[in-house]
Design a protein around this motif. Structure first.
Motif, mmCIF file in Angstrom:
data_model
loop_
_atom_site.group_PDB
_atom_site.id
_atom_site.type_symbol
_atom_site.label_atom_id
_atom_site.label_comp_id
_atom_site.label_asym_id
_atom_site.label_seq_id
_atom_site.Cartn_x
_atom_site.Cartn_y
_atom_site.Cartn_z
ATOM 1 N N TRP A 149 0.847 -1.186 0.000
ATOM 2 C CA TRP A 149 0.000 0.000 0.000
ATOM 3 C C TRP A 149 0.884 1.239 0.000
ATOM 4 O O TRP A 149 1.924 1.260 0.656
ATOM 5 C CB TRP A 149 -0.920 0.031 1.219
ATOM 6 C CG TRP A 149 -2.122 -0.861 1.061
ATOM 7 C CD1 TRP A 149 -2.131 -2.225 1.054
ATOM 8 C CD2 TRP A 149 -3.476 -0.446 0.885
ATOM 9 N NE1 TRP A 149 -3.406 -2.692 0.875
ATOM 10 C CE2 TRP A 149 -4.258 -1.617 0.774
ATOM 11 C CE3 TRP A 149 -4.100 0.797 0.815
ATOM 12 C CZ2 TRP A 149 -5.639 -1.572 0.591
ATOM 13 C CZ3 TRP A 149 -5.490 0.836 0.635
ATOM 14 C CH2 TRP A 149 -6.240 -0.338 0.524
ATOM 15 N N ASP A 207 -1.447 -2.411 -4.102
ATOM 16 C CA ASP A 207 -2.763 -2.995 -3.840
ATOM 17 C C ASP A 207 -3.786 -1.923 -3.479
ATOM 18 O O ASP A 207 -4.992 -2.131 -3.627
ATOM 19 C CB ASP A 207 -2.663 -4.010 -2.706
ATOM 20 C CG ASP A 207 -1.866 -5.242 -3.104
ATOM 21 O OD1 ASP A 207 -2.459 -6.154 -3.711
ATOM 22 O OD2 ASP A 207 -0.655 -5.283 -2.841
ATOM 23 N N GLY A 208 -3.303 -0.801 -2.980
ATOM 24 C CA GLY A 208 -4.202 0.289 -2.636
ATOM 25 C C GLY A 208 -3.415 1.507 -2.215
ATOM 26 O O GLY A 208 -2.189 1.481 -2.076
ATOM 27 N N ALA A 246 -6.613 6.837 -9.350
ATOM 28 C CA ALA A 246 -6.950 5.525 -8.799
ATOM 29 C C ALA A 246 -8.463 5.448 -8.655
ATOM 30 O O ALA A 246 -9.139 6.472 -8.480
ATOM 31 C CB ALA A 246 -6.281 5.313 -7.443
ATOM 32 N N LYS A 294 -9.974 1.600 -4.431
ATOM 33 C CA LYS A 294 -8.577 1.328 -4.082
ATOM 34 C C LYS A 294 -8.020 2.369 -3.110
ATOM 35 O O LYS A 294 -6.855 2.281 -2.721
ATOM 36 C CB LYS A 294 -7.699 1.316 -5.340
ATOM 37 C CG LYS A 294 -7.780 0.042 -6.160
ATOM 38 C CD LYS A 294 -6.626 -0.030 -7.171
ATOM 39 C CE LYS A 294 -5.288 -0.231 -6.507
ATOM 40 N NZ LYS A 294 -4.192 -0.472 -7.498
#
Length: 329
Positions: A79, A112-113, A131, A135
């Motif tokens: 992340w 992933d985020g 994004a 997310k």
């Protein structure tokens, strides 16, 4: 076993993201999670010792880190916590918006985020198509503010003592604040300006001709500094969140902030929001302070942040639990 969380951070300054991460890893969250705070150059050696269950990247995204992000992606869920970029930063600092946005799109897509630090920053990410909304996780920062919450209301007298503090750099807009102070009567308003940084010489030169401005250098005790202030001024060009605003409210001080990024969302019946760069509007806002109910503004601001640190920890705990669910089960 505790899930292993890596915070990768290159900020060596006492404040900002480094301050937040330092307080997180020293908090009660360490009872549930095993934290490591690393610089990128230490990652290879650390991988020989432990395998992380989650990596949180606190560095500002840059082209030189793209391959690093790809490599980290294969080590653990990844992340990006973005303390750095926002609409105000893009407007003031970015020459090629196309190139800048493609960098962030690529970096955020690898991860992933993304963790945003304010609703305004999150909305900028979505509006700019950096994004997808699903997310982005928003966790507003906070810090330990017990000593600030204990500050008693101050009896208001003239001249009003205005406080401002932060890094002496373009972002903070202190040179504009000094220009406004020059237009205000010294017998009504005094400014105490704390901080240091690359623009220190410029700030010193501007303040030298203003007897109503006192430069106090590095602030060793924020509670003592804020206790002496009647209001706090935050004239930044950009602020993804703006921890000074939270601290000022915790101290029960009215605030005047720039209408940029994460600052306005922190001002609810506790101060004024002024367009950055509009010196006339800033002069009018500050000049009107004696007519405002500063004590009520301060009380109302304090009430909104009484549990800010506890809420911040809870939000981080919920995020870390969800992100490492397989490990913690």
């Amino acid at each position: 076993m505790k899930p292993i969380i890596w915070h990768l951070i290159g900020d060596k300054r006492a404040g900002g993201s480094n301050h937040l991460v330092g307080q997180l890893v020293a908090s009660c969250l360490s009872d549930r999670f095993q934290f490591s705070v690393l610089r990128l150059e230490a990652v290879k050696a650390q991988l020989k010792i432990e395998k992380p269950d989650l990596i949180i990247f606190h560095y500002p995204c840059a082209w030189k880190y793209v391959l690093t992000l790809l490599s980290l992606k294969f080590k653990a869920p990844l992340w990006i916590c973005d303390h750095h970029y926002c609409q105000g930063f893009e407007a003031d600092q970015v020459k090629s918006k196309f190139r800048f946005r493609w960098l962030l799109k690529i970096a955020y897509a690898i991860a992933d985020g993304v963790i945003s630090v304010s609703q305004a920053q999150r909305q900028w990410m979505i509006n700019s198509r950096l994004a997808k909304s699903n997310k982005i996780k928003t966790i507003t920062p906070a810090s330990k503010i017990e000593s600030l919450l204990k500050i008693s209301p101050k009896t208001l007298e003239q001249p009003l003592i205005l406080g401002a503090y932060g890094r002496f750099a373009r972002q903070k807009g202190f040179e504009n604040l000094l220009a406004v102070m020059e237009q205000l009567p010294p017998e009504q308003f005094q400014l105490r300006l704390g901080g240091y940084g690359p623009d220190e010489q410029i700030i010193q030169q501007l303040a030298a001709r203003l007897p109503q401005v006192q430069l106090v250098g590095t602030i060793a005790n924020i509670a003592d500094f804020l206790a002496d202030c009647d209001a706090v001024i935050i004239p930044s060009r950009w602020e993804p969140f703006g921890l000074v605003c939270l601290e000022a409210k915790a101290a029960g001080k009215a605030v005047i902030v720039s209408a940029v990024d994460g600052l306005p969302e922190q001002v609810d019946h506790c101060g004024l929001v002024v367009p950055f760069g509009d010196q006339s509007a800033w002069k009018t806002a500050i000049a009107a302070l004696p007519e405002q109910d500063l004590l009520t503004w301060g009380k109302q601001g304090k009430e909104t942040v009484i549990n800010a640190w506890e809420n911040c920890l809870k939000n981080w705990e919920n995020f870390l639990t969800a992100a490492t669910r397989d490990k913690s089960m």
